[in-house]
Design an enzyme around this catalytic site. Structure first.
Site, PDB file in Angstrom:
ATOM      1  N   HIS A 126      -6.947  -8.510  -2.821  1.00 37.66           N
ATOM      2  CA  HIS A 126      -8.265  -7.986  -2.476  1.00 37.66           C
ATOM      3  C   HIS A 126      -8.308  -6.481  -2.689  1.00 37.66           C
ATOM      4  O   HIS A 126      -7.280  -5.805  -2.747  1.00 37.66           O
ATOM      5  CB  HIS A 126      -8.632  -8.313  -1.024  1.00 37.66           C
ATOM      6  CG  HIS A 126      -7.698  -7.714  -0.016  1.00 37.66           C
ATOM      7  ND1 HIS A 126      -6.471  -8.272   0.293  1.00 37.66           N
ATOM      8  CD2 HIS A 126      -7.790  -6.603   0.754  1.00 37.66           C
ATOM      9  CE1 HIS A 126      -5.859  -7.544   1.204  1.00 37.66           C
ATOM     10  NE2 HIS A 126      -6.636  -6.511   1.494  1.00 37.66           N
ATOM     11  N   TYR A 140       0.833  -1.195   0.000  1.00 36.75           N
ATOM     12  CA  TYR A 140       0.000   0.000   0.000  1.00 36.75           C
ATOM     13  C   TYR A 140       0.873   1.252   0.000  1.00 36.75           C
ATOM     14  O   TYR A 140       1.975   1.262   0.556  1.00 36.75           O
ATOM     15  CB  TYR A 140      -0.893   0.039   1.247  1.00 36.75           C
ATOM     16  CG  TYR A 140      -1.987  -1.000   1.264  1.00 36.75           C
ATOM     17  CD1 TYR A 140      -3.233  -0.726   0.731  1.00 36.75           C
ATOM     18  CD2 TYR A 140      -1.767  -2.257   1.836  1.00 36.75           C
ATOM     19  CE1 TYR A 140      -4.245  -1.670   0.766  1.00 36.75           C
ATOM     20  CE2 TYR A 140      -2.769  -3.214   1.867  1.00 36.75           C
ATOM     21  CZ  TYR A 140      -4.015  -2.909   1.330  1.00 36.75           C
ATOM     22  OH  TYR A 140      -5.007  -3.850   1.353  1.00 36.75           O
ATOM     23  N   ARG A 156      -2.495 -12.431   3.063  1.00 35.51           N
ATOM     24  CA  ARG A 156      -3.788 -11.963   2.571  1.00 35.51           C
ATOM     25  C   ARG A 156      -3.916 -12.263   1.086  1.00 35.51           C
ATOM     26  O   ARG A 156      -3.001 -12.011   0.313  1.00 35.51           O
ATOM     27  CB  ARG A 156      -3.924 -10.440   2.740  1.00 35.51           C
ATOM     28  CG  ARG A 156      -3.938  -9.886   4.139  1.00 35.51           C
ATOM     29  CD  ARG A 156      -5.059 -10.388   5.049  1.00 35.51           C
ATOM     30  NE  ARG A 156      -6.304 -10.798   4.443  1.00 35.51           N
ATOM     31  CZ  ARG A 156      -7.303  -9.962   4.089  1.00 35.51           C
ATOM     32  NH1 ARG A 156      -7.174  -8.674   4.280  1.00 35.51           N
ATOM     33  NH2 ARG A 156      -8.409 -10.428   3.581  1.00 35.51           N
TER      34      ARG A 156
END
Length: 241
Positions: A159, A107, A156
């Site tokens: 997504h 991110y 993760r």
């Protein structure tokens, strides 16, 4: 929304428990006292109201809305779908926001220290307003998976996060979208907080070749429902909606 009620009531038992030991951080973040049920205020059921004039021309295009020296790296995709109420009616004029990691799984955030590099041409966030029938569409880069500190080797799945405003603040929904066929979905500790496979399936976007651009961009369809028995599920949350 029913004609004789403000909004469909939400059943908290139909969502993941706020405290789920498999997702360790939820134990500290979950409420320690019973939740209170409050009457919706007028502002919660009548606003906010969004207009197309509030958006920039590239807000919906994450491939172009942050370019510095060239286009971002990664698989180009289209994410589209329809925003509906509990009775399956399209909701027009609703704000849909999203944010995500880049193709390497990182991110653009000061607290993200994953070893994958920052893409200088990818901001990772966008927004749009649904059309009169409730449809929305984004162009973006498919996000990569990333490890997170939960169990020894938890990752993760790829997504995308969504924030939705319905016809009132009381319909706010924050959720995540996953990609059909991702093998990490079966191992994800956050999705595991939802024991019902049918509910998990509602968070998985389906490959949509009809909406793809040949020789350019694959497409995934992700419809979302605000309240009612078909509501898109939260993940480990008992607030909002």
């Amino acid at each position: 929304m029913k004609p004789d009620a403000e909004f469909f009531p939400r059943d908290p038992a139909d969502h993941p428990p706020a405290s789920s030991p498999v997702y360790k951080s939820s134990v500290l973040r979950s409420p320690r006292f019973p939740l209170l049920s409050l009457q919706n205020s007028l502002s919660e059921v009548t606003g906010p109201v969004f207009g197309a004039g509030e958006l920039g021309p590239l807000d919906h295009d994450l491939i172009l809305n942050y370019v510095q020296t060239g286009e971002p790296i990664g698989e180009r995709i289209i994410v589209h779908g329809r925003l509906m109420d509990g009775e399956g009616r399209g909701l027009g004029g609703m704000l849909v926001e999203l944010w995500q990691a880049n193709a390497g799984g990182r991110y653009r955030h000061a607290l993200d220290t994953y070893l994958a590099p920052i893409d200088p041409n990818f901001g990772g966030c966008g927004r749009t307003i649904t059309d009169a029938e409730g449809y929305y569409s984004f162009r973006t880069i498919k996000p990569g998976p990333y490890p997170f500190r939960n169990r020894v080797n938890d990752w993760r799945p790829a997504h995308i996060h969504f924030s939705l405003f319905g016809s009132g603040f009381a319909q706010r929904l924050i959720t995540q979208m996953y990609f059909e066929g991702d093998p990490l979905i079966a191992h994800d500790a956050i999705i595991a907080t939802m024991p019902d496979p049918a509910l998990r399936e509602r968070l998985i976007a389906k490959l949509d070749l009809k909406a793809s651009v040949p020789l350019d961009t694959l497409a995934y369809r992700f419809d979302m429902v605000l309240r009612g028995r078909r509501q898109t599920r939260f993940e480990n949350k008992l607030q909002g909606s």
